[in-house]
Motif scaffolding. Structure first.
Motif, PDB file in Angstrom:
ATOM      1  N   LYS A  55       0.824  -1.217   0.000  1.00  0.00           N
ATOM      2  CA  LYS A  55       0.000   0.000   0.000  1.00  0.00           C
ATOM      3  C   LYS A  55       0.856   1.264   0.000  1.00  0.00           C
ATOM      4  O   LYS A  55       0.510   2.250  -0.655  1.00  0.00           O
ATOM      5  N   ALA A  56       1.952   1.260   0.742  1.00  0.00           N
ATOM      6  CA  ALA A  56       2.803   2.456   0.821  1.00  0.00           C
ATOM      7  C   ALA A  56       3.418   2.779  -0.530  1.00  0.00           C
ATOM      8  O   ALA A  56       3.478   3.951  -0.941  1.00  0.00           O
ATOM      9  N   GLU A  57       3.878   1.754  -1.243  1.00  0.00           N
ATOM     10  CA  GLU A  57       4.494   1.979  -2.555  1.00  0.00           C
ATOM     11  C   GLU A  57       3.473   2.495  -3.565  1.00  0.00           C
ATOM     12  O   GLU A  57       3.771   3.386  -4.370  1.00  0.00           O
ATOM     13  N   ILE A  58       2.272   1.945  -3.516  1.00  0.00           N
ATOM     14  CA  ILE A  58       1.230   2.403  -4.432  1.00  0.00           C
ATOM     15  C   ILE A  58       0.822   3.838  -4.096  1.00  0.00           C
ATOM     16  O   ILE A  58       0.571   4.649  -4.998  1.00  0.00           O
ATOM     17  N   ALA A  59       0.801   4.175  -2.813  1.00  0.00           N
ATOM     18  CA  ALA A  59       0.475   5.552  -2.409  1.00  0.00           C
ATOM     19  C   ALA A  59       1.514   6.532  -2.954  1.00  0.00           C
ATOM     20  O   ALA A  59       1.161   7.645  -3.365  1.00  0.00           O
ATOM     21  N   GLU A  60       2.789   6.130  -2.973  1.00  0.00           N
ATOM     22  CA  GLU A  60       3.833   6.992  -3.540  1.00  0.00           C
ATOM     23  C   GLU A  60       3.586   7.257  -5.020  1.00  0.00           C
ATOM     24  O   GLU A  60       3.788   8.370  -5.517  1.00  0.00           O
ATOM     25  N   LEU A  61       3.145   6.223  -5.743  1.00  0.00           N
ATOM     26  CA  LEU A  61       2.831   6.408  -7.164  1.00  0.00           C
ATOM     27  C   LEU A  61       1.685   7.399  -7.346  1.00  0.00           C
ATOM     28  O   LEU A  61       1.702   8.229  -8.263  1.00  0.00           O
ATOM     29  N   ARG A  62       0.697   7.306  -6.485  1.00  0.00           N
ATOM     30  CA  ARG A  62      -0.456   8.218  -6.599  1.00  0.00           C
ATOM     31  C   ARG A  62      -0.048   9.667  -6.320  1.00  0.00           C
ATOM     32  O   ARG A  62      -0.568  10.592  -6.942  1.00  0.00           O
ATOM     33  N   VAL A  63       0.878   9.853  -5.398  1.00  0.00           N
ATOM     34  CA  VAL A  63       1.379  11.201  -5.119  1.00  0.00           C
ATOM     35  C   VAL A  63       2.065  11.777  -6.353  1.00  0.00           C
ATOM     36  O   VAL A  63       1.841  12.938  -6.731  1.00  0.00           O
ATOM     37  N   LEU A  64       2.885  10.975  -7.019  1.00  0.00           N
ATOM     38  CA  LEU A  64       3.578  11.439  -8.215  1.00  0.00           C
ATOM     39  C   LEU A  64       2.600  11.692  -9.356  1.00  0.00           C
ATOM     40  O   LEU A  64       2.756  12.647 -10.124  1.00  0.00           O
ATOM     41  N   LEU A  65       1.601  10.846  -9.478  1.00  0.00           N
ATOM     42  CA  LEU A  65       0.579  11.053 -10.499  1.00  0.00           C
ATOM     43  C   LEU A  65      -0.167  12.365 -10.261  1.00  0.00           C
ATOM     44  O   LEU A  65      -0.391  13.150 -11.195  1.00  0.00           O
ATOM     45  N   SER A  66      -0.539  12.626  -9.017  1.00  0.00           N
ATOM     46  CA  SER A  66      -1.229  13.879  -8.692  1.00  0.00           C
ATOM     47  C   SER A  66      -0.351  15.083  -8.997  1.00  0.00           C
ATOM     48  O   SER A  66      -0.831  16.111  -9.491  1.00  0.00           O
ATOM     49  N   GLU A 121       6.645  12.759 -14.409  1.00  0.00           N
ATOM     50  CA  GLU A 121       6.439  11.508 -15.137  1.00  0.00           C
ATOM     51  C   GLU A 121       7.699  10.640 -15.086  1.00  0.00           C
ATOM     52  O   GLU A 121       7.630   9.424 -14.884  1.00  0.00           O
ATOM     53  N   THR A 122       8.859  11.277 -15.255  1.00  0.00           N
ATOM     54  CA  THR A 122      10.124  10.555 -15.177  1.00  0.00           C
ATOM     55  C   THR A 122      10.342   9.997 -13.776  1.00  0.00           C
ATOM     56  O   THR A 122      10.795   8.851 -13.608  1.00  0.00           O
ATOM     57  N   GLU A 123      10.000  10.761 -12.749  1.00  0.00           N
ATOM     58  CA  GLU A 123      10.126  10.298 -11.375  1.00  0.00           C
ATOM     59  C   GLU A 123       9.204   9.104 -11.117  1.00  0.00           C
ATOM     60  O   GLU A 123       9.554   8.177 -10.375  1.00  0.00           O
ATOM     61  N   PHE A 124       8.017   9.136 -11.716  1.00  0.00           N
ATOM     62  CA  PHE A 124       7.055   8.043 -11.552  1.00  0.00           C
ATOM     63  C   PHE A 124       7.674   6.723 -12.016  1.00  0.00           C
ATOM     64  O   PHE A 124       7.651   5.719 -11.294  1.00  0.00           O
TER      65      PHE A 124
END
Length: 211
Positions: A107-118, A133-136
């Protein structure tokens, strides 16, 4: 002597900051493909020693962003054949990385992806959106659990950004790219590794730089 626009914040580790500053200047066009890097000029402008600069340049050599020839280093200029090879490799790597990340992510890793997407969705301009996008995708690589794949991805990612450039795209194009990344996040969140990999490979194919 022309100014290269290389300002250096002093609050971060010097060698890493020099590397980051030069990398950013290469990826986003301040330092042009084929441009020769004059060590004395860079040291004077950034206020650093040649020892620190050469350590930074070695890192950029390893990332494939520089050519080290008889007359010194210059920014890499990517030809059509290499562009094709980069795009083909990128598609295979992004599929593998997305599949592996999905199998390992919590869950923590997926939350990090959502932060970058936002952050990408909220970006004020194309450059900022591309950075996020590159950071994602760097985060996908770092969390995929395959050190070899992650290493190859890091070596390739700078040249992918160089090939894409920082051209002004319209809002519809960015919305389409963001929607594609959101679909990848949802597939990862659902634990569907095959779908996440397919979406990443399709996205990379759609953005091929040599078409």
């Amino acid at each position: 002597m022309s100014n290269l626009g290389l300002s250096l914040p002093r609050s971060i580790s010097l060698r890493e900051q020099v590397t980051d500053t030069l990398r950013h200047s290469i990826l986003f066009g301040t330092l042009k493909p084929g441009q020769k890097l004059i060590e004395r000029q860079i040291c004077e402008e950034m206020g650093i020693s040649r020892t620190v600069l050469r350590e930074a340049l070695q890192h950029l050599d390893a990332e494939g962003l520089l050519i080290n020839g008889r007359r010194g280093r210059s920014v890499v200029a990517i030809g059509m054949q290499e562009a094709r090879e980069i795009d083909d490799t990128r598609q295979a790597l992004e599929r593998l990385i997305a599949e592996s990340f999905t199998r390992n992510a919590g869950k923590a890793e997926i939350a990090e992806l959502r932060v970058l997407l936002s952050a990408m969705e909220a970006a004020d301009d194309e450059r900022e959106a591309l950075i996020k996008e590159t950071e994602f995708f760097a985060r996908l690589a770092d969390g995929c659990g395959n050190k070899v794949a992650a290493g190859f991805f890091r070596q390739l990612s700078g040249r992918v950004v160089m090939l894409r450039g920082v051209t002004e795209r319209d809002g519809a194009d960015r919305r389409q790219r963001t929607a594609g990344i959101r679909a990848i996040v949802e597939a990862i969140d659902a634990g569907d590794a095959e779908k996440a990999g397919t979406l990443c490979a399709s996205r990379a194919a759609a953005g091929a730089t040599y078409r």
